[in-house]
Design a protein around this motif. Sequence first.
Motif, mmCIF file in Angstrom:
data_model
loop_
_atom_site.group_PDB
_atom_site.id
_atom_site.type_symbol
_atom_site.label_atom_id
_atom_site.label_comp_id
_atom_site.label_asym_id
_atom_site.label_seq_id
_atom_site.Cartn_x
_atom_site.Cartn_y
_atom_site.Cartn_z
ATOM 1 N N LEU A 6 69.503 32.806 70.652
ATOM 2 C CA LEU A 6 69.310 31.377 71.770
ATOM 3 C C LEU A 6 68.130 30.896 70.608
ATOM 4 C CD1 LEU A 6 68.998 30.144 74.503
ATOM 5 C CD2 LEU A 6 68.233 31.442 75.447
ATOM 6 N N HIS A 7 68.444 29.610 70.569
ATOM 7 C CA HIS A 7 67.628 28.409 69.985
ATOM 8 C C HIS A 7 67.267 27.395 71.147
ATOM 9 C CE1 HIS A 7 67.536 31.416 66.898
ATOM 10 N NE2 HIS A 7 68.986 31.231 66.523
ATOM 11 N N VAL A 8 65.515 27.219 71.492
ATOM 12 C CA VAL A 8 65.930 26.368 72.541
ATOM 13 C C VAL A 8 64.606 25.241 71.411
ATOM 14 C CG1 VAL A 8 64.419 25.667 74.463
ATOM 15 C CG2 VAL A 8 65.813 28.220 74.278
ATOM 16 N N GLU A 9 64.801 23.782 71.469
ATOM 17 C CA GLU A 9 64.442 22.562 70.783
ATOM 18 C C GLU A 9 63.286 21.694 71.709
ATOM 19 O OE1 GLU A 9 64.862 18.904 67.802
ATOM 20 O OE2 GLU A 9 66.419 19.526 69.467
ATOM 21 N N ALA A 10 61.610 22.227 71.566
ATOM 22 C CA ALA A 10 61.482 21.043 72.228
ATOM 23 C C ALA A 10 60.113 19.700 71.399
ATOM 24 C CB ALA A 10 60.094 22.286 72.564
ATOM 25 N N THR A 11 59.769 19.824 71.437
ATOM 26 C CA THR A 11 59.181 18.907 70.296
ATOM 27 C C THR A 11 57.503 18.413 69.806
ATOM 28 O OG1 THR A 11 60.800 16.900 70.940
ATOM 29 C CG2 THR A 11 58.925 16.513 69.996
ATOM 30 N N ASP A 12 56.710 18.794 69.217
ATOM 31 C CA ASP A 12 55.062 18.519 68.901
ATOM 32 C C ASP A 12 54.656 17.274 69.276
ATOM 33 O OD1 ASP A 12 55.186 17.613 66.462
ATOM 34 O OD2 ASP A 12 54.566 19.267 65.364
ATOM 35 N N LEU A 13 53.416 17.166 69.272
ATOM 36 C CA LEU A 13 52.446 15.840 69.292
ATOM 37 C C LEU A 13 53.053 15.147 68.285
ATOM 38 C CD1 LEU A 13 49.579 16.979 70.726
ATOM 39 C CD2 LEU A 13 50.783 15.251 71.704
ATOM 40 N N GLN A 14 54.038 14.768 67.530
ATOM 41 C CA GLN A 14 53.887 14.425 65.912
ATOM 42 C C GLN A 14 55.276 13.886 66.262
ATOM 43 O OE1 GLN A 14 51.104 16.848 65.100
ATOM 44 N NE2 GLN A 14 50.055 14.899 65.833
ATOM 45 N N GLY A 15 56.089 14.460 67.264
ATOM 46 C CA GLY A 15 57.927 14.203 67.425
ATOM 47 C C GLY A 15 58.647 15.117 66.438
ATOM 48 N N VAL B 3 57.198 12.282 83.210
ATOM 49 C CA VAL B 3 57.434 13.343 84.089
ATOM 50 C C VAL B 3 56.427 14.054 84.021
ATOM 51 C CG1 VAL B 3 59.579 13.339 85.403
ATOM 52 C CG2 VAL B 3 59.392 11.801 83.744
ATOM 53 N N PHE B 4 56.607 15.355 83.660
ATOM 54 C CA PHE B 4 56.568 15.895 84.130
ATOM 55 C C PHE B 4 55.040 16.470 82.301
ATOM 56 C CE2 PHE B 4 60.558 17.772 84.807
ATOM 57 C CZ PHE B 4 60.744 17.829 86.604
ATOM 58 N N PRO B 5 54.036 17.246 82.871
ATOM 59 C CA PRO B 5 53.344 18.045 82.294
ATOM 60 C C PRO B 5 53.818 18.809 80.575
ATOM 61 C CG PRO B 5 53.033 19.166 84.397
ATOM 62 C CD PRO B 5 53.781 18.200 84.481
ATOM 63 N N MET B 6 53.486 18.089 79.894
ATOM 64 C CA MET B 6 53.465 19.173 78.478
ATOM 65 C C MET B 6 53.004 19.953 78.714
ATOM 66 S SD MET B 6 52.170 17.360 75.586
ATOM 67 C CE MET B 6 52.903 15.885 74.164
ATOM 68 N N VAL B 7 53.948 21.656 77.844
ATOM 69 C CA VAL B 7 53.510 23.185 77.624
ATOM 70 C C VAL B 7 53.070 23.559 76.686
ATOM 71 C CG1 VAL B 7 54.909 25.550 78.569
ATOM 72 C CG2 VAL B 7 55.698 22.982 79.712
ATOM 73 N N SER B 8 52.248 24.176 77.173
ATOM 74 C CA SER B 8 51.174 24.832 75.725
ATOM 75 C C SER B 8 51.744 26.304 75.167
ATOM 76 C CB SER B 8 49.606 24.558 75.712
ATOM 77 O OG SER B 8 49.382 23.241 75.603
ATOM 78 N N ILE B 9 52.270 26.666 74.014
ATOM 79 C CA ILE B 9 53.098 27.279 73.611
ATOM 80 C C ILE B 9 52.514 28.074 71.976
ATOM 81 C CG2 ILE B 9 55.376 28.811 72.332
ATOM 82 C CD1 ILE B 9 57.608 26.961 74.734
ATOM 83 N N ARG C 180 49.036 28.116 72.022
ATOM 84 C CA ARG C 180 48.140 26.879 71.055
ATOM 85 C C ARG C 180 48.527 25.483 71.372
ATOM 86 N NH1 ARG C 180 45.357 31.148 70.186
ATOM 87 N NH2 ARG C 180 45.887 30.532 67.924
ATOM 88 N N THR C 181 50.044 24.991 71.027
ATOM 89 C CA THR C 181 50.766 23.665 70.637
ATOM 90 C C THR C 181 51.846 23.138 71.760
ATOM 91 O OG1 THR C 181 51.658 24.944 68.695
ATOM 92 C CG2 THR C 181 52.388 23.093 69.417
#
Length: 286
Positions: free
Chosen positions: A120-129, A152-158, A160-161
């Motif tokens: 399973l691979h989950v895609e998220a986005t960092d602050l640079q897109g 809408v929702f707060p960012m989630v740090s994983i 420290r990103t």
Amino acid sequence: MADQKPLTAFLFTGGGSLGAIQVGMLRALLEAGESPDFVVGVSVGALNGAYFAGTPNLEGVERLASVWRGLTRAEVFPINFLSALGFLWRPASILSPAPLRALVEAHLSFTELEKAQIPLHVEATDLQGLPVVLSKGPAVEAILASAAIPGVFPMVSIDRTPLMDGAVASRSGVRIAVELGASRIVVLQSGYACALTKPPSDAVGSALHAITLLISWRLMHDLETLSDDIGLHVAPSLCPLAISPFDFSHSEELIERAERSTRKWIKLGGLTRRSRAEDLAPHHHH
């Protein structure tokens, strides 16, 4: 080895309440004998994809269907007087992710991504897109990061990103699946409300509608620009569709419609013929 079996990925895209559509698609795909080598999930698709990767069979799909049937807007987007107050205290986001976290924790059968039955691979986005692909570590955090709709929702740090919704990344889930080795991708798209006649009446609904449009047009772009060596099979979205991705009261109808349309698509050779961009264009939907 020229006759090596192609590596198949199931890609679950985002789409708020329209994620129910993916359950109907899964039913039809599994009945047709499809089973992926790995799963990529983005936004609400990370939730569906993770659930499926934990129980990758029809029994699991039926359980996922019952989760969707019982789902209410308040369990995902708790908009009320308290959330309005929360916006004053927490102005970076409108809503608390606590109800969504509780929902994911209640239904997920594993705690670490690498413990799913199929990769399973989950895609998220960092602050640079840039896309951040999460393949191991805490599953709930990864899903919440992937579904953290900006504003809408707060960012989630994983590690420290700070991470946000995977749907806004510079590379789509399709590209991620290719980078992970897929030579054949079955896309379970939730589509968008192609028959809306007036704009959504609320901020979250507007944000979700915009993101579903972004996902759909990017998918068309991928179909036009991806190497012909990659088998790309996009299960058809539902159109006409006037249900907002913010409206959770139509899950049963969406599941059943998607199951019927996916069955028909499979019968017409959808899993053997590569999808084309024009198949996705709104005026081609029936």
